[in-house]
Design an enzyme around this catalytic site. Structure first.
Site, PDB file in Angstrom:
ATOM      1  N   CYS A  41       0.636  -1.229  -0.053  1.00 39.61           N
ATOM      2  CA  CYS A  41       0.001   0.074   0.071  1.00 39.61           C
ATOM      3  C   CYS A  41       0.723   1.288  -0.043  1.00 39.61           C
ATOM      4  O   CYS A  41       0.694   2.109  -0.860  1.00 39.61           O
ATOM      5  CB  CYS A  41      -0.936  -0.012   1.284  1.00 39.61           C
ATOM      6  N   HIS A  65      -2.737   6.717   4.142  1.00 34.22           N
ATOM      7  CA  HIS A  65      -1.094   6.696   4.314  1.00 34.22           C
ATOM      8  C   HIS A  65      -0.851   8.208   3.727  1.00 34.22           C
ATOM      9  O   HIS A  65      -1.069   8.519   2.764  1.00 34.22           O
ATOM     10  CB  HIS A  65      -0.652   5.626   3.592  1.00 34.22           C
TER      11      HIS A  65
HETATM   12  N1  LIG Z   1      -5.356  -2.972   5.052  1.00 31.85           N
HETATM   13  C1  LIG Z   1      -4.721  -2.542   4.170  1.00 31.85           C
HETATM   14  O1  LIG Z   1      -4.561  -1.089   4.216  1.00 31.85           O
HETATM   15  C2  LIG Z   1      -4.011  -3.204   3.321  1.00 31.85           C
HETATM   16  C3  LIG Z   1      -3.378  -2.663   2.252  1.00 31.85           C
HETATM   17  C4  LIG Z   1      -2.637  -3.367   1.142  1.00 31.85           C
HETATM   18  C5  LIG Z   1      -2.694  -4.869   1.420  1.00 31.85           C
HETATM   19  N2  LIG Z   1      -3.173  -5.364   2.491  1.00 31.85           N
HETATM   20  C6  LIG Z   1      -3.092  -6.865   2.641  1.00 31.85           C
HETATM   21  O2  LIG Z   1      -4.336  -7.554   2.508  1.00 31.85           O
HETATM   22  C7  LIG Z   1      -4.411  -8.617   3.300  1.00 31.85           C
HETATM   23  C8  LIG Z   1      -5.662  -8.278   4.311  1.00 31.85           C
HETATM   24  O3  LIG Z   1      -5.494  -7.171   5.180  1.00 31.85           O
HETATM   25  P1  LIG Z   1      -6.654  -6.490   5.914  1.00 31.85           P
HETATM   26  O4  LIG Z   1      -5.955  -5.387   6.536  1.00 31.85           O
HETATM   27  O5  LIG Z   1      -7.766  -6.337   5.123  1.00 31.85           O
HETATM   28  O6  LIG Z   1      -6.845  -7.510   7.304  1.00 31.85           O
HETATM   29  P2  LIG Z   1      -8.278  -7.882   8.045  1.00 31.85           P
HETATM   30  O7  LIG Z   1      -8.877  -6.548   8.390  1.00 31.85           O
HETATM   31  O8  LIG Z   1      -7.557  -8.613   9.335  1.00 31.85           O
HETATM   32  O9  LIG Z   1      -9.037  -8.857   7.286  1.00 31.85           O
HETATM   33  C9  LIG Z   1      -8.515 -10.121   6.859  1.00 31.85           C
HETATM   34  C10 LIG Z   1      -9.678 -10.961   6.011  1.00 31.85           C
HETATM   35  O10 LIG Z   1      -9.312 -12.028   5.646  1.00 31.85           O
HETATM   36  C11 LIG Z   1     -10.092 -13.219   6.026  1.00 31.85           C
HETATM   37  N3  LIG Z   1      -9.384 -14.217   6.589  1.00 31.85           N
HETATM   38  C12 LIG Z   1      -8.664 -14.452   7.346  1.00 31.85           C
HETATM   39  N4  LIG Z   1      -8.052 -15.809   7.500  1.00 31.85           N
HETATM   40  C13 LIG Z   1      -8.626 -16.240   6.677  1.00 31.85           C
HETATM   41  C14 LIG Z   1      -8.700 -17.899   6.475  1.00 31.85           C
HETATM   42  N5  LIG Z   1      -7.749 -18.623   7.212  1.00 31.85           N
HETATM   43  N6  LIG Z   1      -9.541 -18.051   5.427  1.00 31.85           N
HETATM   44  C15 LIG Z   1     -10.110 -17.123   4.728  1.00 31.85           C
HETATM   45  N7  LIG Z   1     -10.250 -15.860   5.188  1.00 31.85           N
HETATM   46  C16 LIG Z   1      -9.632 -15.442   5.889  1.00 31.85           C
HETATM   47  C17 LIG Z   1     -10.963 -12.496   7.425  1.00 31.85           C
HETATM   48  O11 LIG Z   1     -12.000 -13.215   7.555  1.00 31.85           O
HETATM   49  P3  LIG Z   1     -12.599 -13.413   8.814  1.00 31.85           P
HETATM   50  O12 LIG Z   1     -12.967 -12.104   9.525  1.00 31.85           O
HETATM   51  O13 LIG Z   1     -13.790 -14.096   8.689  1.00 31.85           O
HETATM   52  O14 LIG Z   1     -11.758 -14.212   9.847  1.00 31.85           O
HETATM   53  C18 LIG Z   1     -10.973 -11.069   6.904  1.00 31.85           C
HETATM   54  O15 LIG Z   1     -11.939 -10.950   5.940  1.00 31.85           O
HETATM   55  C19 LIG Z   1      -3.068  -8.718   3.922  1.00 31.85           C
HETATM   56  O16 LIG Z   1      -2.260  -9.330   3.361  1.00 31.85           O
HETATM   57  C20 LIG Z   1      -2.512  -7.257   4.126  1.00 31.85           C
HETATM   58  O17 LIG Z   1      -1.036  -7.186   4.031  1.00 31.85           O
HETATM   59  C21 LIG Z   1      -3.956  -4.588   3.286  1.00 31.85           C
END
Ligand SMILES: NC(=O)c1ccc[n+]([C@@H]2O[C@H](COP(=O)([O-])OP(=O)(O)OC[C@H]3O[C@@H](n4cnc5c(N)ncnc54)[C@H](OP(=O)(O)O)[C@@H]3O)[C@@H](O)[C@H]2O)c1
Length: 304
Positions: A100, A213
């Site tokens: 990001c 950010h």
């Molecule tokens: N947040 C950002 O700004 C951002 C930016 C770029 C990239 N990313 C990347 O995007 C990814 C997710 O980040 P996030 O910030 O969105 O995290 P998050 O808010 O913790 O959300 C994670 C999501 O993944 C699902 N999940 C977790 N474990 C799982 C599993 N074993 N099987 C299926 N679904 C599962 C969760 O579902 P449940 O709630 O059902 O567990 C939830 O919907 C990461 O790799 C992060 O590095 C995030």
């Protein structure tokens, strides 16, 4: 027929999310979840991507992965559609969405690179808590409430309190002293801009901001620079908005960039410490352009 399938962990099974007026149930992710899926947007962390992307590809889907699991693999394109759209053609089932902070920074650095050819970059990021997921948003809220009520607060997602504090650490430390987030910025910038000799160094900092950010960038270019020319190319770059009027104290800020598709750039000035140097400040909603929006733009490119 076009349709949307929502997959998550067993924790979310049974929930429903409204999409275009229709309640779509959330299903538990499994190896057989991808039958009939043509595009799979993965955003559940690197381990889940590593475990399930192969099943999606085997079922015939193209995976657009938001995690860092595959970004630096040679046969996985790492794409920002405004910068290197042609790279998607080389995919073999997986296309990676960049980090990001890297996306937000390159949305302003790349048009300047096209014009003046960047040699060296020194940057500092100011990263919102939502970059660390939904739990991190709750942590900042709870710690802020505790701060004012005098109640004890807990620290779970971040290594130290984030409310009313800044943490010079995003992700884990490596032997070099840099963090993983900082190394991602360097490696991914080189790959996306096709500029393997770019010299770059960043300090990534987590700040108590909920969303969007910011990155302060100091860049040295091959060609002589001019602020007017820089402003001109920045203003014309798709997906970027020039917000730069010091006389009215107008510049990008997280509260302005939040919820917006465009990144914003301002504080453009000659960097007096560098040869052919420019300093500038860019903000972008990392949940949109830094993640979901960029992934959807890649899907749209694929569909075309
Ligand atoms: N947040 C950002 O700004 C951002 C930016 C770029 C990239 N990313 C990347 O995007 C990814 C997710 O980040 P996030 O910030 O969105 O995290 P998050 O808010 O913790 O959300 C994670 C999501 O993944 C699902 N999940 C977790 N474990 C799982 C599993 N074993 N099987 C299926 N679904 C599962 C969760 O579902 P449940 O709630 O059902 O567990 C939830 O919907 C990461 O790799 C992060 O590095 C995030």
């Amino acid at each position: 027929m076009r349709s949307l399938k929502l997959l998550a962990s067993p924790k979310s099974a049974g929930k429903a999310i409204k999409f275009k007026g229709e309640e779509i149930p959330v299903e538990t992710l499994g190896e057989d979840s991808f039958r009939g899926v043509d595009t799979a947007l993965f955003s559940a962390g690197g381990n889940t991507s590593k475990a399930y992307a192969k099943h999606a590809v085997r079922a015939g889907a193209v995976v657009i992965d938001n995690s860092s699991a595959f970004r630096m693999e040679a046969d996985v394109p790492l794409v920002v559609p405004e910068i290197n759209p042609a790279d998607i053609q080389t995919h073999r089932g997986i296309i990676a969405n960049p980090n990001c902070t890297t996306i937000v920074a390159l949305m302003a650095l790349y048009p300047l690179h096209q014009t003046f050819w960047v040699k060296r970059v020194i940057a500092s990021s100011y990263q919102a808590v939502s970059g660390a997921g939904a739990k991190a948003i709750r942590e900042l809220s709870l710690q802020s409430e505790s701060f004012f009520s005098g109640a004890p607060s807990s620290v779970e997602v971040f290594p130290h309190p984030i409310a009313f504090n800044v943490l010079p650490q995003v992700d884990v430390f490596l032997e070099s002293g840099y963090t993983k987030e900082e190394v991602k910025f360097v490696n991914e910038s080189r790959k996306i801009m096709h500029h393997p000799r770019l010299r770059a160094s960043i300090t990534c900092v987590r700040v108590p901001v909920f969303r969007a950010h910011s990155v302060a960038i100091h860049a040295e270019f091959q060609q002589p620079v001019s602020v007017d020319r820089a402003r001109d190319v920045l203003a014309k770059f798709p997906g970027l908005e020039l917000v730069d009027d010091p006389s009215s104290m107008t510049y990008p800020m997280p509260i302005l960039a939040s919820g917006k598709n465009n990144c914003q750039v301002g504080r453009v000035r000659v960097d007096s410490a560098l040869d052919n140097g420019l300093a500038f400040w860019v903000c972008g909603d990392q949940l949109l352009k830094g993640a979901a929006l960029n992934a959807v733009q890649i899907a749209e490119l694929l569909a075309r």
